[in-house]
Design an enzyme around this catalytic site. Structure first.
Site, mmCIF file in Angstrom:
data_model
loop_
_atom_site.group_PDB
_atom_site.id
_atom_site.type_symbol
_atom_site.label_atom_id
_atom_site.label_comp_id
_atom_site.label_asym_id
_atom_site.label_seq_id
_atom_site.Cartn_x
_atom_site.Cartn_y
_atom_site.Cartn_z
ATOM 1 N N TYR A 14 0.811 -1.222 0.000
ATOM 2 C CA TYR A 14 0.000 0.000 0.000
ATOM 3 C C TYR A 14 0.847 1.275 0.000
ATOM 4 C CZ TYR A 14 -3.733 -3.258 1.042
ATOM 5 O OH TYR A 14 -4.616 -4.304 0.980
ATOM 6 N N HIS A 19 -4.637 6.202 -0.740
ATOM 7 C CA HIS A 19 -5.195 6.044 0.605
ATOM 8 C C HIS A 19 -4.147 6.260 1.699
ATOM 9 C CE1 HIS A 19 -9.153 5.369 1.970
ATOM 10 N NE2 HIS A 19 -9.166 4.067 2.109
ATOM 11 N N PHE A 64 -5.303 -1.149 9.544
ATOM 12 C CA PHE A 64 -5.935 -0.954 8.249
ATOM 13 C C PHE A 64 -6.965 0.161 8.403
ATOM 14 C CE2 PHE A 64 -3.930 -4.984 7.496
ATOM 15 C CZ PHE A 64 -3.423 -4.818 6.221
ATOM 16 N N ASN A 66 -10.081 1.026 7.740
ATOM 17 C CA ASN A 66 -11.451 1.002 8.249
ATOM 18 C C ASN A 66 -11.549 0.821 9.758
ATOM 19 O OD1 ASN A 66 -12.012 1.281 5.563
ATOM 20 N ND2 ASN A 66 -13.021 -0.688 5.336
ATOM 21 N N ASN A 113 -14.176 5.953 5.328
ATOM 22 C CA ASN A 113 -14.385 4.905 6.332
ATOM 23 C C ASN A 113 -13.447 5.006 7.530
ATOM 24 O OD1 ASN A 113 -16.557 3.731 5.007
ATOM 25 N ND2 ASN A 113 -15.234 2.425 3.765
#
Length: 192
Positions: A14, A19, A64, A66, A113
């Site tokens: 990632y 994000h 993570f 969320n 989120n």
């Protein structure tokens, strides 16, 4: 004590994605003030240091995106910070142009989120935040695919400018001058 949290997703796959804009800003603050962000506590990678004579914690939740609120709740409870004046959350925003900033003293999750989970975990939306624009999602593209995608070279240049502005904005907010930061950084970039 001031807690600055940058949102993103852990693991190498990632790194550099849209994000992870929050992680990128934390990395730049860490580098500028020589604060190592390598302690694993409160479900985050964190580091302690000083910025302009004020004790600060830099944190990158490892839950993570969320579930970011679990880490934030642990940090604010342990360090007993006032979320309205001693917490700053930095994250990506798909409704802003690439590298643009939007600073708010409070607000809803706006469909993000990670922020939704933070609001749920700490029981309110009254905490300062810096949104870093990652550009609008192309039509017909899945939002998850978009935010987990990487920047083009041209976008990366704009993001670098945005990250640097976010560092400056964070410094201003830490000094208790969020209105000044909003006035300075919430302007739209002039079209070139």
């Amino acid at each position: 004590m001031f807690v600055i949290v940058g949102l993103g997703n852990p693991s190498r796959e990632y790194k550099g994605t849209r994000h992870n804009a929050g992680f990128e800003v934390i990395d730049r603050i860490s580098e500028k003030y020589n604060i190592s962000v390598n302690i694993k506590k409160h479900r985050a990678l964190m580091g302690k240091g000083m910025i302009h004579g004020k004790k600060v914690i830099l944190a990158k939740p490892q839950t993570f995106m969320n579930l970011s609120g679990e880490s934030v709740r642990s940090l604010v409870n342990f360090y007993q910070v006032d979320v309205a004046t001693e917490l700053l959350v930095i994250y990506d925003d798909v409704s802003l142009g690439t590298g643009q900033l939007r600073i708010r003293a409070k607000g809803s999750a706006g469909g993000h989120n990670g922020i939704k989970n933070i609001i749920s975990q700490i029981g309110g939306q009254f905490f300062p935040r810096i949104k870093v624009g990652v550009g609008e999602k192309p039509p017909k593209m899945d939002l998850a695919d978009y935010v987990l995608g990487h920047f083009s070279k041209a976008e990366q240049q704009l993001m670098e400018e945005g990250y640097e502005m976010a560092v400056c904005a964070a410094e201003t907010i830490m000094e208790g001058r969020i209105e000044t930061a909003m006035n300075e950084y919430n302007r739209k970039k002039k079209e070139e």
